[in-house]
Design a protein around this motif. Structure first.
Motif, PDB file in Angstrom:
ATOM      1  N   ALA A 139       0.831  -1.210   0.000  1.00  0.00           N
ATOM      2  CA  ALA A 139       0.000   0.000   0.000  1.00  0.00           C
ATOM      3  C   ALA A 139       0.862   1.256   0.000  1.00  0.00           C
ATOM      4  CB  ALA A 139      -0.932  -0.017   1.216  1.00  0.00           C
ATOM      5  N   LYS A 140       1.933   1.246   0.768  1.00  0.00           N
ATOM      6  CA  LYS A 140       2.835   2.399   0.799  1.00  0.00           C
ATOM      7  C   LYS A 140       3.564   2.563  -0.529  1.00  0.00           C
ATOM      8  CE  LYS A 140       6.601   4.404   3.520  1.00  0.00           C
ATOM      9  NZ  LYS A 140       7.506   4.210   4.692  1.00  0.00           N
ATOM     10  N   ALA A 141       3.998   1.438  -1.126  1.00  0.00           N
ATOM     11  CA  ALA A 141       4.709   1.507  -2.402  1.00  0.00           C
ATOM     12  C   ALA A 141       3.813   2.030  -3.518  1.00  0.00           C
ATOM     13  CB  ALA A 141       5.252   0.126  -2.768  1.00  0.00           C
ATOM     14  N   LEU A 142       2.522   1.719  -3.449  1.00  0.00           N
ATOM     15  CA  LEU A 142       1.581   2.183  -4.463  1.00  0.00           C
ATOM     16  C   LEU A 142       1.047   3.585  -4.184  1.00  0.00           C
ATOM     17  CD1 LEU A 142      -0.483  -1.113  -4.983  1.00  0.00           C
ATOM     18  CD2 LEU A 142       1.215  -0.134  -6.534  1.00  0.00           C
ATOM     19  N   GLY A 143       1.454   4.156  -3.060  1.00  0.00           N
ATOM     20  CA  GLY A 143       1.006   5.503  -2.722  1.00  0.00           C
ATOM     21  C   GLY A 143      -0.455   5.571  -2.348  1.00  0.00           C
ATOM     22  N   LEU A 144      -0.943   4.550  -1.646  1.00  0.00           N
ATOM     23  CA  LEU A 144      -2.367   4.492  -1.308  1.00  0.00           C
ATOM     24  C   LEU A 144      -2.643   4.749   0.166  1.00  0.00           C
ATOM     25  CD1 LEU A 144      -3.551   1.439  -3.443  1.00  0.00           C
ATOM     26  CD2 LEU A 144      -3.855   3.873  -3.908  1.00  0.00           C
ATOM     27  N   GLY A 145      -1.662   5.294   0.872  1.00  0.00           N
ATOM     28  CA  GLY A 145      -1.911   5.636   2.269  1.00  0.00           C
ATOM     29  C   GLY A 145      -2.912   6.771   2.352  1.00  0.00           C
ATOM     30  N   ARG A 146      -3.893   6.640   3.221  1.00  0.00           N
ATOM     31  CA  ARG A 146      -4.918   7.670   3.381  1.00  0.00           C
ATOM     32  C   ARG A 146      -4.399   8.751   4.308  1.00  0.00           C
ATOM     33  NH1 ARG A 146     -10.460   5.476   5.523  1.00  0.00           N
ATOM     34  NH2 ARG A 146      -9.145   5.031   7.306  1.00  0.00           N
ATOM     35  N   PRO A 147      -4.560  10.031   3.957  1.00  0.00           N
ATOM     36  CA  PRO A 147      -4.098  11.095   4.850  1.00  0.00           C
ATOM     37  C   PRO A 147      -4.869  11.071   6.162  1.00  0.00           C
ATOM     38  CG  PRO A 147      -5.457  11.984   3.069  1.00  0.00           C
ATOM     39  CD  PRO A 147      -5.188  10.550   2.731  1.00  0.00           C
ATOM     40  N   ALA A 148      -4.222  11.605   7.183  1.00  0.00           N
ATOM     41  CA  ALA A 148      -4.844  11.593   8.509  1.00  0.00           C
ATOM     42  C   ALA A 148      -6.134  12.396   8.497  1.00  0.00           C
ATOM     43  CB  ALA A 148      -3.879  12.180   9.535  1.00  0.00           C
ATOM     44  N   GLU A 149      -7.161  11.859   9.097  1.00  0.00           N
ATOM     45  CA  GLU A 149      -8.460  12.512   9.169  1.00  0.00           C
ATOM     46  C   GLU A 149      -8.813  12.747  10.622  1.00  0.00           C
ATOM     47  OE1 GLU A 149     -11.242  10.025   7.201  1.00  0.00           O
ATOM     48  OE2 GLU A 149     -10.400  10.349   5.208  1.00  0.00           O
ATOM     49  N   ALA A 150      -9.728  13.694  10.833  1.00  0.00           N
ATOM     50  CA  ALA A 150     -10.196  13.954  12.180  1.00  0.00           C
ATOM     51  C   ALA A 150     -10.919  12.718  12.712  1.00  0.00           C
ATOM     52  CB  ALA A 150     -11.136  15.159  12.182  1.00  0.00           C
ATOM     53  N   ALA A 151     -10.611  12.372  13.951  1.00  0.00           N
ATOM     54  CA  ALA A 151     -11.230  11.190  14.533  1.00  0.00           C
ATOM     55  C   ALA A 151     -12.716  11.424  14.739  1.00  0.00           C
ATOM     56  CB  ALA A 151     -10.561  10.861  15.867  1.00  0.00           C
ATOM     57  N   ASP A 152     -13.498  10.396  14.464  1.00  0.00           N
ATOM     58  CA  ASP A 152     -14.942  10.498  14.620  1.00  0.00           C
ATOM     59  C   ASP A 152     -15.303  10.420  16.094  1.00  0.00           C
ATOM     60  OD1 ASP A 152     -17.514  10.801  13.887  1.00  0.00           O
ATOM     61  OD2 ASP A 152     -17.829   8.744  13.186  1.00  0.00           O
ATOM     62  N   LEU A 153     -16.383  11.096  16.439  1.00  0.00           N
ATOM     63  CA  LEU A 153     -16.834  11.088  17.819  1.00  0.00           C
ATOM     64  C   LEU A 153     -17.429   9.733  18.176  1.00  0.00           C
ATOM     65  CD1 LEU A 153     -18.725  14.512  17.946  1.00  0.00           C
ATOM     66  CD2 LEU A 153     -16.444  14.038  18.811  1.00  0.00           C
ATOM     67  N   GLY A 154     -17.283   9.362  19.443  1.00  0.00           N
ATOM     68  CA  GLY A 154     -17.979   8.184  19.943  1.00  0.00           C
ATOM     69  C   GLY A 154     -19.270   8.625  20.589  1.00  0.00           C
ATOM     70  N   ILE A 155     -20.394   8.335  19.935  1.00  0.00           N
ATOM     71  CA  ILE A 155     -21.692   8.789  20.425  1.00  0.00           C
ATOM     72  C   ILE A 155     -22.536   7.578  20.770  1.00  0.00           C
ATOM     73  CG2 ILE A 155     -23.801  10.065  19.878  1.00  0.00           C
ATOM     74  CD1 ILE A 155     -22.212  11.830  18.043  1.00  0.00           C
ATOM     75  N   GLU A 156     -23.013   7.540  22.016  1.00  0.00           N
ATOM     76  CA  GLU A 156     -23.885   6.468  22.456  1.00  0.00           C
ATOM     77  C   GLU A 156     -25.219   7.079  22.852  1.00  0.00           C
ATOM     78  OE1 GLU A 156     -24.000   2.766  25.654  1.00  0.00           O
ATOM     79  OE2 GLU A 156     -22.178   3.910  25.317  1.00  0.00           O
ATOM     80  N   SER A 157     -26.296   6.473  22.394  1.00  0.00           N
ATOM     81  CA  SER A 157     -27.629   7.012  22.614  1.00  0.00           C
ATOM     82  C   SER A 157     -28.440   6.083  23.497  1.00  0.00           C
ATOM     83  CB  SER A 157     -28.359   7.213  21.270  1.00  0.00           C
ATOM     84  OG  SER A 157     -29.699   7.581  21.487  1.00  0.00           O
ATOM     85  N   ALA A 158     -29.195   6.682  24.416  1.00  0.00           N
ATOM     86  CA  ALA A 158     -30.117   5.924  25.266  1.00  0.00           C
ATOM     87  C   ALA A 158     -31.478   6.607  25.209  1.00  0.00           C
ATOM     88  CB  ALA A 158     -29.616   5.874  26.697  1.00  0.00           C
ATOM     89  N   PRO A 159     -32.553   5.892  24.873  1.00  0.00           N
ATOM     90  CA  PRO A 159     -33.866   6.518  24.771  1.00  0.00           C
ATOM     91  C   PRO A 159     -34.458   6.836  26.140  1.00  0.00           C
ATOM     92  CG  PRO A 159     -34.043   4.161  24.415  1.00  0.00           C
ATOM     93  CD  PRO A 159     -32.584   4.457  24.557  1.00  0.00           C
ATOM     94  N   LEU A 160     -35.132   7.971  26.208  1.00  0.00           N
ATOM     95  CA  LEU A 160     -35.898   8.341  27.398  1.00  0.00           C
ATOM     96  C   LEU A 160     -37.369   8.266  27.014  1.00  0.00           C
ATOM     97  CD1 LEU A 160     -33.756  11.455  28.402  1.00  0.00           C
ATOM     98  CD2 LEU A 160     -33.560   9.131  29.296  1.00  0.00           C
ATOM     99  N   GLU A 161     -37.930   7.080  27.135  1.00  0.00           N
ATOM    100  CA  GLU A 161     -39.240   6.819  26.541  1.00  0.00           C
ATOM    101  C   GLU A 161     -40.318   7.703  27.138  1.00  0.00           C
ATOM    102  OE1 GLU A 161     -41.862   2.910  25.302  1.00  0.00           O
ATOM    103  OE2 GLU A 161     -40.542   2.801  27.032  1.00  0.00           O
ATOM    104  N   ARG A 162     -40.377   7.800  28.446  1.00  0.00           N
ATOM    105  CA  ARG A 162     -41.445   8.583  29.066  1.00  0.00           C
ATOM    106  C   ARG A 162     -41.288  10.069  28.814  1.00  0.00           C
ATOM    107  NH1 ARG A 162     -42.194   5.734  35.067  1.00  0.00           N
ATOM    108  NH2 ARG A 162     -42.769   3.647  34.287  1.00  0.00           N
ATOM    109  N   LEU A 163     -40.047  10.522  28.673  1.00  0.00           N
ATOM    110  CA  LEU A 163     -39.803  11.946  28.434  1.00  0.00           C
ATOM    111  C   LEU A 163     -39.786  12.291  26.957  1.00  0.00           C
ATOM    112  CD1 LEU A 163     -36.968  12.537  31.058  1.00  0.00           C
ATOM    113  CD2 LEU A 163     -39.431  12.862  31.321  1.00  0.00           C
ATOM    114  N   ARG A 164     -39.935  11.288  26.095  1.00  0.00           N
ATOM    115  CA  ARG A 164     -39.915  11.487  24.653  1.00  0.00           C
ATOM    116  C   ARG A 164     -38.641  12.192  24.194  1.00  0.00           C
ATOM    117  NH1 ARG A 164     -46.206  13.324  23.365  1.00  0.00           N
ATOM    118  NH2 ARG A 164     -47.180  11.443  24.259  1.00  0.00           N
ATOM    119  N   GLY A 165     -37.546  11.696  24.698  1.00  0.00           N
ATOM    120  CA  GLY A 165     -36.269  12.275  24.340  1.00  0.00           C
ATOM    121  C   GLY A 165     -35.187  11.222  24.290  1.00  0.00           C
TER     122      GLY A 165
END
Length: 606
Positions: free
Chosen positions: A361-387
């Motif tokens: 991959a390095k010899a072929l020049g296919l290394g991907r440039p550094a990108e901003a790290a994605d956020l780790g988002i975890e969701s939990a429903p609040l059923e009674r509060l509708r949120g």
């Protein structure tokens, strides 16, 4: 794991060696030759591996590469089977049935090997997406071919076999789509009594997709992979925990499967089949795989560098060895030799291809440039509060570092309620600067939950200039610079020197200062009528925080606020008919020590 990470080898080969050491001719001297049990356990493990791979596949990377992956897993498999079978027949001297079985068995790239190696390499997303999707798709047609070639009696006509493959793949794809969509809808609408039940429910849905597909005489493997891709990209509650649970199950399945395969092999029998395996593997690696990639990707105009890497990255692993047990269970003549040839081929060429893949991959020049790290988002429903309660972790490479809470510009109905920093939690102010390693607690109502997550991810990728850089939409999903929910555009009558100093300059000569709309709430995390650090949300008809501002009905400008010249303001009047300049209102209250200013009149001067 450290050896695997540094060398590029799938670490599961180590467990294969453990199985060999425990088995016959090894230190354990355990006699095990139950091919049927190995096949059943291998199928079960493959279901879990495909489910884990699908849950971890990003649709945004897979979607552009989906057509190429589909052709690779069908046309490419056919080309690879034909070329490899011809080599096994003419070079090794196997009869056509045995040659076709070997050609079909080794034409499948292994999902576990591909996932474990490729996800550590910074390759272009198109290459990674195509290879991962191919490894998830091509198991289905290969299993059909191996079963057909291993059936007692003459092999059916080619058009009958082709029709069977198309029908089973179609049934499997439809079942996966239906089960995955229904499962994701149910998990998002129904709040389970405990968070630990969500990972179990997701894996149960994936296994159910396999069961339904198999019952309908379709491809259960394709069904489970498609359903898992849908579930993994559906923004389910507790998604990070679910992926972690699935990854753990995948490791258990792979370890058990490799150890069992190591037990099944008899080392002293491998000597006679070593050189035939090397010859078949050489043709497979240097001729069949590159030719299948070339013919399959010809319509897609993919650069030759990427095609070369994809030709070398067709890694084999446990799946071909599992498929080699099918002729053993069926009692095909020479099936033990087929198993030995496949075993040697997989081990030798994985040892060759795995470590050299990063170098190529390095010899072929296919290394991907550094990108901003994605956020780790975890969701939990609040059923009674509708949120929903969103837990957001800011990683080291995120561009959310240095962004103030008010600059997140979350849609109305979403607010940052808590920040955890250095094991200390506090309620943030609009001017609180976010840092790497922070964990945020965001509360969002049901209607804006998806828009809030999109906005958070956009800021994580593009920083406070996310809208300008084209990395995300404004609050509510609107493009930058347009009204989010209506309400017209309002402008202040003046911009004095003091007003200019009150607003915040946000880069590129633009002002990210005030915003306001009649009867609207203020910026996310701030109460009505409050302004902190130069960002103002008033309850009156219009507010100026240092710049003539644009605002949607949500009370917060959904795009970066610019200084409007008289000509620009006139053009906006003529275009929308909704621009008006409010008259002066009552004098604002005195500014507090924190810089908070409140106004409720028809207009407020900065």
């Amino acid at each position: 794991m450290r050896v695997s990470s540094r060398s590029g080898l799938p670490s599961l080969l180590l467990y294969l060696g453990i199985g060999v050491a425990m088995g016959q001719d090894g230190i354990g001297n355990v006699a095990f030759d139950n091919a049927e049990l190995t096949q059943v356990i291998g199928y079960a493990a493959l279901v879990v591996i495909l489910a884990e791979g699908g849950l971890g596949t990003k649709w945004k990377e897979m979607r552009p590469a989906l057509p190429a992956a589909a052709v690779l897993s069908t046309v490419g498999v056919a080309v690879s089977v034909g070329v490899t079978a011809a080599a096994a027949h003419y070079l090794v001297g196997l009869d056509w049935r045995q040659a076709l079985i070997i050609g079909a068995v080794v034409s499948s790239t292994d999902a576990a090997a591909v996932f474990s190696v490729l996800r550590r390499l910074p390759l272009p997303s198109r290459v990674t997406g195509a290879l991962e999707a191919e490894s998830g798709f091509n198991d289905a047609p290969v299993v059909i071919l191996v079963v057909a070639f291993s059936t007692a009696g003459p092999v059916g006509a080619w058009y009958t076999l082709l029709g069977t493959i198309v029908l089973e793949l179609a049934i499997g794809a439809v079942v996966g789509l239906v089960v995955g969509a229904a499962g994701s809808l149910g998990l998002r609408r129904i709040a389970l009594p405990a968070s630990g039940l969500y990972p179990i429910a997701v894996m149960a849905i994936a296994v159910a997709a396999y069961a339904v597909g198999a019952m309908l005489h379709g491809s259960g493997f394709l069904a489970v992979y498609v359903a898992s891709v849908i579930l993994g990209n559906a923004k389910l509650p507790h998604a990070p925990a679910t992926r972690g649970f699935a990854e753990g199950l995948g490791w258990i399945a792979q370890i058990g499967m490799f150890v069992l395969l190591g037990l099944l092999v008899t080392p002293h029998e491998l000597g006679d089949d070593f050189w035939p395996a090397i010859m078949v593997g050489l043709v497979l690696t240097m001729v069949a795989r590159p030719l299948s990639v070339l013919l399959s990707l010809a319509p897609f105009r993919i650069p030759w560098q990427e095609q070369a890497l994809m030709s070398w990255a067709g890694l084999r692993g446990a799946v071909p060895i599992i498929l080699a047990t099918i002729p053993m269970v069926s009692g095909i003549e020479g099936s033990r030799n087929i198993f030995n040839v496949v075993f040697v081929l997989v081990v030798v060429y994985t040892l060759v291809q795995g470590p050299t893949l990063p170098w190529l991959a390095k010899a072929l020049g296919l290394g991907r440039p550094a990108e901003a790290a994605d956020l780790g988002i975890e969701s939990a429903p609040l059923e009674r509060l509708r949120g929903h309660l969103l837990s957001v972790a800011i990683p080291a490479g995120s561009r959310m570092h240095g962004v103030e809470v008010a600059e997140l510009r979350l849609p109305p109905g979403a607010a940052v309620t808590l920040v955890v920093r250095d094991e200390r939690s506090f309620v943030p102010a609009p001017t609180t600067v976010l840092r790497r390693g922070d964990e945020l607690l965001v509360v969002a109502t049901d209607p804006v939950r998806d828009a809030a997550e999109r906005r958070l991810r956009a800021v994580g990728q593009g920083g406070k200039l996310a809208d300008w850089l084209g990395t995300g939409a404004g609050p509510g999903g609107s493009p930058s610079g347009r009204a989010g929910t209506g309400g017209g555009v309002r402008s202040a009558t003046k911009r004095t020197g003091s007003a200019r100093s009150a607003g915040k300059r946000s880069g590129r000569g633009r002002w990210a200062g005030a915003s306001g709309a009649s009867g609207a709430s203020g910026a996310s995390g701030a109460s009505d009528g409050d302004r902190s650090g130069g960002t103002r949300a008033g309850t009156g008809a219009g507010t100026a925080g240092g710049a003539r501002s644009r605002a949607g009905g949500g009370g917060v400008a959904d795009g970066p606020v610019r200084r409007l010249s008289g000509g620009a303001l006139g053009r906006m009047r003529r275009r929308s008919g909704s621009v008006r300049t409010p008259g002066p209102g009552p004098e604002p209250e005195k500014r507090t020590e924190k810089g908070t200013e409140k106004g409720t009149g028809e207009g407020t001067k900065g």
